[in-house]
Scaffold this motif. Structure first.
Motif, PDB file in Angstrom:
ATOM      1  N   SER A 229      49.604  45.681  35.881  1.00  0.00           N
ATOM      2  CA  SER A 229      49.598  45.209  37.293  1.00  0.00           C
ATOM      3  C   SER A 229      48.946  44.028  37.675  1.00  0.00           C
ATOM      4  N   LYS A 230      48.156  43.615  36.760  1.00  0.00           N
ATOM      5  CA  LYS A 230      47.007  42.346  36.831  1.00  0.00           C
ATOM      6  C   LYS A 230      47.831  41.163  36.383  1.00  0.00           C
ATOM      7  N   ALA A 231      49.083  41.044  35.688  1.00  0.00           N
ATOM      8  CA  ALA A 231      49.276  40.314  34.689  1.00  0.00           C
ATOM      9  C   ALA A 231      49.951  38.923  35.730  1.00  0.00           C
TER      10      ALA A 231
ATOM     11  N   LEU B 192      33.318  39.802  37.117  1.00  0.00           N
ATOM     12  CA  LEU B 192      34.372  40.028  38.119  1.00  0.00           C
ATOM     13  C   LEU B 192      35.561  40.755  37.619  1.00  0.00           C
ATOM     14  N   GLY B 193      36.186  41.535  38.560  1.00  0.00           N
ATOM     15  CA  GLY B 193      37.616  41.842  38.241  1.00  0.00           C
ATOM     16  C   GLY B 193      38.418  41.114  38.996  1.00  0.00           C
ATOM     17  N   ILE B 194      39.688  41.347  39.019  1.00  0.00           N
ATOM     18  CA  ILE B 194      40.632  40.525  39.789  1.00  0.00           C
ATOM     19  C   ILE B 194      41.607  41.689  40.401  1.00  0.00           C
ATOM     20  N   GLY B 195      41.863  41.361  41.705  1.00  0.00           N
ATOM     21  CA  GLY B 195      42.780  42.200  42.477  1.00  0.00           C
ATOM     22  C   GLY B 195      44.290  41.803  42.221  1.00  0.00           C
ATOM     23  N   ARG B 196      45.241  42.780  42.250  1.00  0.00           N
ATOM     24  CA  ARG B 196      46.722  42.164  42.198  1.00  0.00           C
ATOM     25  C   ARG B 196      47.119  41.142  42.823  1.00  0.00           C
TER      26      ARG B 196
ATOM     27  N   ALA C 235      30.207  44.021  39.914  1.00  0.00           N
ATOM     28  CA  ALA C 235      31.312  44.104  40.480  1.00  0.00           C
ATOM     29  C   ALA C 235      31.622  45.831  40.484  1.00  0.00           C
ATOM     30  N   THR C 236      32.486  46.329  41.356  1.00  0.00           N
ATOM     31  CA  THR C 236      32.885  47.608  41.409  1.00  0.00           C
ATOM     32  C   THR C 236      34.213  47.605  41.064  1.00  0.00           C
ATOM     33  N   GLY C 237      35.036  48.603  41.155  1.00  0.00           N
ATOM     34  CA  GLY C 237      36.571  48.806  40.587  1.00  0.00           C
ATOM     35  C   GLY C 237      36.509  49.775  39.474  1.00  0.00           C
ATOM     36  N   SER C 238      37.607  49.878  39.018  1.00  0.00           N
ATOM     37  CA  SER C 238      37.903  50.463  37.779  1.00  0.00           C
ATOM     38  C   SER C 238      37.774  49.651  36.749  1.00  0.00           C
ATOM     39  N   THR C 239      37.922  48.490  36.699  1.00  0.00           N
ATOM     40  CA  THR C 239      37.871  47.590  35.634  1.00  0.00           C
ATOM     41  C   THR C 239      36.568  47.404  34.808  1.00  0.00           C
ATOM     42  N   PRO C 240      35.432  47.298  35.659  1.00  0.00           N
ATOM     43  CA  PRO C 240      34.116  47.168  34.840  1.00  0.00           C
ATOM     44  C   PRO C 240      33.438  48.487  34.400  1.00  0.00           C
ATOM     45  N   LEU C 241      34.218  49.537  34.798  1.00  0.00           N
ATOM     46  CA  LEU C 241      33.760  50.842  34.357  1.00  0.00           C
ATOM     47  C   LEU C 241      33.276  51.135  32.737  1.00  0.00           C
TER      48      LEU C 241
ATOM     49  N   GLY D  61      45.131  38.531  43.544  1.00  0.00           N
ATOM     50  CA  GLY D  61      44.466  37.571  42.936  1.00  0.00           C
ATOM     51  C   GLY D  61      42.756  37.313  43.438  1.00  0.00           C
ATOM     52  N   HIS D  62      42.483  38.454  44.312  1.00  0.00           N
ATOM     53  CA  HIS D  62      41.268  38.327  44.866  1.00  0.00           C
ATOM     54  C   HIS D  62      40.042  38.656  44.126  1.00  0.00           C
ATOM     55  N   ILE D  63      38.838  37.814  44.226  1.00  0.00           N
ATOM     56  CA  ILE D  63      37.607  38.231  43.655  1.00  0.00           C
ATOM     57  C   ILE D  63      36.572  38.574  44.435  1.00  0.00           C
ATOM     58  N   GLY D  64      36.024  39.755  44.217  1.00  0.00           N
ATOM     59  CA  GLY D  64      35.137  40.058  45.305  1.00  0.00           C
ATOM     60  C   GLY D  64      36.136  40.597  46.077  1.00  0.00           C
ATOM     61  N   PHE D  65      35.951  40.658  47.568  1.00  0.00           N
ATOM     62  CA  PHE D  65      37.226  40.850  48.708  1.00  0.00           C
ATOM     63  C   PHE D  65      37.569  39.434  49.169  1.00  0.00           C
TER      64      PHE D  65
HETATM   65  P1  PGA Z   1      40.067  47.259  39.828  1.00  0.00           P
HETATM   66  O1  PGA Z   1      40.072  46.222  41.168  1.00  0.00           O
HETATM   67  O2  PGA Z   1      39.103  47.001  39.008  1.00  0.00           O
HETATM   68  O3  PGA Z   1      39.858  48.377  40.628  1.00  0.00           O
HETATM   69  O4  PGA Z   1      41.569  46.965  39.598  1.00  0.00           O
HETATM   70  C1  PGA Z   1      39.601  44.925  41.136  1.00  0.00           C
HETATM   71  C2  PGA Z   1      39.270  44.326  42.356  1.00  0.00           C
HETATM   72  O5  PGA Z   1      40.251  44.660  43.276  1.00  0.00           O
HETATM   73  O6  PGA Z   1      38.712  42.989  42.382  1.00  0.00           O
END
Ligand code: PGA
Length: 264
Positions: free
Chosen positions: A202-204, A132-136, A35-41, A138-142
């Motif tokens: 923001s993810k809670a 996986l990360g999770i979007g605000r 996955a990409t995004g700030s979470t897996p860095l 609730g998305h996984i991937g896009f």
């Molecule tokens: P984030 O994105 O790791 O940059 O918060 C997560 C996502 O949108 O799946």
């Protein structure tokens, strides 16, 4: 689902790093979903450090990334190809010809391209461990809200919320893509094991809906409730809206006692 509660982002990254490293050591020809995004860095930094310390080897591993923006070439600094190159691929010995990221530059025949991406995952033996990360939202991937829970890799239109969340990283904000190629929820559910990370308040809401809410296409991550081997690793802020935190701690203790292999 195993819910691992950690204090902060650094602890989430360390625990995720420990689990991924252990999976790679026990199956050197592992197929990773990335996955990409700030979470897996932070997780990637852990893996890089272990690789440099000589205790991790990716030479027999294969990877498939979840998604890529439509229209961005690999050289574009906001493309997910570029992100992976900068933050992982150039820093470990994962063979480049086995590090797959969907091609954002394709034009036309999207269904055919996406079917081929699915076939290459199959040909590699399927994904052993999907990160996986999770979007605000609730998305996984896009897989934006209302994505079919059976969806496969496909072209997906991004929601306004996702576009707004990511627009700021583009020098010219009008360059922010409106679509992406993404693995589907069905593709993700086919992976043998899922590790999903979340950090920050923001993810809670999304985390609580994914773990304790009903399974619904309105929250793509809730589909993970149907997967037999999912581990959520979340920090205190991201766990804020969960109602069963004490129970998750108890489950974790019992898991460590009776089935520690589920955490290795
Ligand atoms: P984030 O994105 O790791 O940059 O918060 C997560 C996502 O949108 O799946």
């Amino acid at each position: 689902m195993l819910v691992v509660l950690k204090k902060d982002y650094d602890e989430v990254s360390r625990e995720a790093g420990r689990i991924v490293a252990s999976a790679v050591r026990s199956k050197p020809d592992i197929v990773l979903g990335l996955a990409t995004g700030s979470t897996p860095l932070g997780l990637y930094q852990e893996l890089i450090a272990l690789y440099h310390a000589g205790s991790l080897d990716f030479s027999r591993a294969t990877s498939f990334n979840l998604d890529e923006y439509l229209g961005l070439p690999p050289s574009h600094p906001q493309s997910f190809h570029y992100f992976m190159e900068q933050n992982l691929f150039s820093k470990v010995n994962l063979p480049r010809d086995r590090a797959h990221v969907p091609d954002g530059t394709i034009r036309g025949d999207y269904d055919e391209y996406c079917a081929r991406y699915e076939q290459s995952i199959q040909a590699a033996g399927g994904i052993d461990l999907q990160i996986l990360g999770i979007g605000r939202n609730g998305h996984i991937g896009f897989n934006e809200p209302t994505s079919s829970l059976a969806s496969r890799t496909r072209l997906k239109a991004l929601t306004r919320e996702t576009i707004e969340d990511n627009r700021h990283v583009f020098v010219n904000e009008s360059e922010m893509p409106k679509c992406a190629i993404t693995m589907g929820i069905g593709t993700i559910l086919d992976s043998k094991r899922v590790l999903i990370l979340a950090s920050g308040r923001s993810k809670a809401a999304a985390v609580a809906k994914a773990i304790e809410g009903p399974i619904t296409s309105s929250v793509s991550a809730s589909a993970l409730q149907m997967h037999a081997d999912v581990t959520f690793i979340i920090d205190e802020e991201a766990a804020y809206s969960l109602t069963q935190r004490d129970y998750y701690r108890h489950v974790l203790e019992m898991t460590q006692l009776f089935t520690p292999e589920r955490l290795s």
